[in-house]
Design an enzyme around this catalytic site. Structure first.
Site, PDB file in Angstrom:
ATOM      1  N   ARG B 217      34.275  70.355  51.010  1.00  0.00           N
ATOM      2  CA  ARG B 217      35.135  71.468  51.426  1.00  0.00           C
ATOM      3  C   ARG B 217      34.306  72.578  52.029  1.00  0.00           C
ATOM      4  NH1 ARG B 217      39.968  71.527  47.577  1.00  0.00           N
ATOM      5  NH2 ARG B 217      39.666  69.646  46.358  1.00  0.00           N
ATOM      6  N   TYR B 250      43.394  73.288  57.888  1.00  0.00           N
ATOM      7  CA  TYR B 250      44.513  74.193  58.152  1.00  0.00           C
ATOM      8  C   TYR B 250      43.988  75.617  58.155  1.00  0.00           C
ATOM      9  CZ  TYR B 250      44.419  73.869  53.027  1.00  0.00           C
ATOM     10  OH  TYR B 250      44.018  73.826  51.713  1.00  0.00           O
TER      11      TYR B 250
END
Lengths: 468, 468
Positions: B217, B250
């Site tokens: 991430r 996103y």
């Protein structure tokens, strides 16, 4: 001559294949005013497999195609597969533990893993050949021609008819009129020749693939079935699940027999895709259920010495990329041959027939008095058919493979994995309900809208696509 | 003394774990009149992971628990994840071909494979820590106690309270009153201690297993993201799928950054289930996306040199057989830790909290003036909770694994299998809609009915089971 065109002549369609979907579609197209010719390769109407069951949903789709079709189904002796009686008349699917010995002291005890309510007359079963005979009776004489095995379809150009060539050396034009538009709809099953013509013989989807699952099928007298299963299980549908196999049975022939099907995983290749039925033996079946519970073993002991072994082929590996192409179109197994684990193959074909009949009604209405738009109307109809039907029907092919994997998961034989194994039924329920509760009204609305949008693209149809 | 009992004292419940589900449940139980104590092991409220999104459905469940919860969510800065603008304000999930080079002449072109409408404000995202802080503000002072890491729970017998022991050597009784019934609800996450106490440490489900998928991430400034992806993709959620990996991103932080997560299949075992976060490198990520399209490669080039690598553990291999046992109960990840591929783990935990709050309201109502039935009422409540929640929540665990397999299928890299690969989206749609369109009204009706039937079994509740 080929190039004349009369505004009063009806639309004409050739259907290749006189199986259940071919004939249901024939009835539907005739009803909306299409002229139909059916070419069937067999000498008579002999469907493979003893029985077939339709969901209540598929029977409602039949009614929408033509109410004569469910009448034919029932006149052929269809009966609800339930034996619930007055207290509980609904049909159920039942999954039962076929492997694990629940209790040492009661080795015949099997645990009911899941029970799924299919509703009142959720399934109606019949003999395939009897249903076909009843369907033939509602088709006018001269529509169906037997002993016509399709060899090729020749497209001779835009304003000329398709030329169909058959293996016996005869040829036929797709219709007798001149300069009418001709269409060919392939309802010619898992080994569809029309599919090969549409895609080319070298296309992967022209050849169905082995699912690595075989089915041994047999009928067993009820008294013998009760000896093995007890009266309740014998008189009601049960699916015995376990590692690498499952055993499904349900009563037939007015409860005088059970139909038993042993599905067995096969890691090997099938030697010959032309010959997909072989002779099996009871010993083969026994060997596929090692260590299963006594009731299953006892039932297999009552199988005949030899029985049919069906290799199951489908289009899962290589799905058909489009169900239409040029003037050709595919429906039923020709478009989306599936394994039988949902018992839904024919039901989905009936949905195809409803969609196609509805579209052809639109075409008939639009071209009445406007024969010059016939070609564009037909192209819009079949493109719409592909858009409406492909996703759902290919989902059924995938889903049938998936539920087979869940029925036959090795975890059924691993007591440390039983809790997980049983979590599969929520998924099996969802998948079953998606088939049983199909919203055909929504499909018909989308079908008519899709057709109208394609026919009048400037009237409100904006393709809202993001450009990447 | 332990054995006295006052009819005027409220029900008391200890919640172990002050994460999002623990605090949402706390607010719900307080609202229906239960006295709550929360023990959290951390020194403060620091949730792992930068962001979290809730479905519109989960936010409606929060409202039913207490309208203060969605208010807290929005006060914490939650925003819809959509950037559709006024013309198309709905949220969408988009799956995009991350691997296949569609056109040699336009190597940056990627095909949009599927777009799924999640509705208006279909998702609202926030920072976990900010939502937790906002939740803490609506919990009265004194309810939450930090730095309490649970060691054991001692059941000292039927009429005595549970004794909770903590690692720092302190012990506490579950409530301060005497002879009140005490319950412990474990909301203590994937590595739940309450689950271990309930099942025993040797139980397979006491230890979550490696999903063989890791997540890298990172946050990337929007300008850099646009360099790689172009403005449209950068400003909207996209899931790039391909063989053995998928890359999801996103926009966050008011469109100043994107959150990018690379999910990568890992055939190896994870060395240490105590330490599930490791340091990874950009080169690790690059190595996991060999041959992917230039846009994906360019985005990974903009990852930092080092970044967090999360090993994803869940309860798929060994699901919890029952969510309640004795006076203990599990909710959220403690009951059904899932991989994050549906983005639904916390949403399902909110559903748990709604079910439990509703049941405790029933218990409060029934025991008001009838304190002698408190024990039976609580047992009925938690048994009902297990019956209502276990199937759906374990389905989510399975389904999350399944969609990961579909996102990462090897077929994305095999042009002969692309047609089949794309048939997966009908299933992904169904699975997503099952989460997003959860019928919580039906759940609440079933919850109340289930409780009432267990409390009055002679009044109309007949167990209609077939005996095998």
């Amino acid at each position: 001559m080929d190039t004349s065109n009369s505004p009063t002549e009806p639309l004409e369609v050739v259907i290749v294949g006189g199986g259940i979907i071919g004939l249901v579609l024939t009835v539907g197209l005739l009803r909306v005013g299409v002229k139909v010719k059916v070419y069937e390769q067999a000498q008579g109407f002999r469907e493979i497999g003893a029985g077939i069951a339709f969901t209540a949903n598929a029977i409602r789709c039949m009614s929408l195609i033509d109410p004569a079709i469910p009448t034919a189904l029932r006149s052929s002796g269809s009966v609800a597969t339930s034996n619930g009686g007055e207290e509980d008349p609904n049909d159920y699917l039942r999954w039962i533990d076929g492997y694990d010995r629940q209790r040492e002291d009661e080795p015949y005890q099997q645990r009911l893993l899941y029970k799924l309510d299919a509703g009142y007359k959720g399934f109606e079963g019949c003999r395939r050949d009897q249903f076909l005979e009843a369907l033939v009776k509602i088709v006018p004489p001269g529509v169906i021609e037997l002993r016509k095995r399709l060899e090729t379809i020749e497209d001779r150009g835009k304003d000329k008819k398709l030329l169909l060539k058959f293996r016996d050396g005869t040829t036929t034009e797709a219709d007798a009129g001149e300069l009418m538009w001709e269409e060919v709809i392939g309802c010619d099953g898992v080994k569809s020749r029309v599919r090969q013509v549409l895609l080319g013989e070298d296309h992967a989807a022209s050849h169905p693939r082995y699912t690595h699952c075989v089915a041994y099928r047999t009928l067993i007298p009820m008294a013998k079935a009760i000896e093995a299963l007890g009266p309740y299980k014998a008189m009601n549908q049960h699916n015995h699940v376990g590692p690498n196999a499952n055993l499904l049975h349900y009563p037939v022939a007015n409860n005088t027999m059970i139909n038993a099907v042993a599905f067995v995983r096969d890691p090997n290749e099938w030697p010959d895709d032309k010959q997909t039925v072989a002779q099996g033996t009871r010993d083969d079946v026994k060997a596929a259920f090692p260590g299963w519970c006594p009731a299953v073993q006892d039932l297999i002991d009552r199988f005949p010495d030899t029985l049919s072994k069906w290799a199951i082929f489908d289009l899962w590996d290589y799905p058909v990329p489009r169900y239409n192409g040029g003037r050709l179109c595919l429906a039923g197994d020709a478009a989306h041959a599936t394994s039988p684990h949902h018992g839904a193959g024919a039901c989905v074909g009936v949905e195809d027939a409803l969609c196609l009949s509805t579209l052809m009604q639109e075409v008939v209405t639009e071209t009445r008095g406007n024969p010059e738009v016939k070609e564009q109307a037909l192209r819009a109809a079949f493109t719409t058919y592909d858009a409406i039907r492909r996703t759902r029907s290919q989902w059924v092919v995938n889903s049938s493979r998936r539920v087979c994997n869940l029925h036959q998961q090795r975890e059924w034989a691993d007591s440390s994995k039983l809790v997980r194994a049983e979590t599969c039924f929520e998924e099996i329920k969802d998948r079953s309900l998606k088939i049983w509760h199909f919203n055909y009204d929504a499909m018909l609305n989308e079908t008519r809208q899709g057709y109208k949008q394609k026919r009048a693209p400037s009237n409100g149809f904006v393709k809202n696509m993001t450009v990447y």
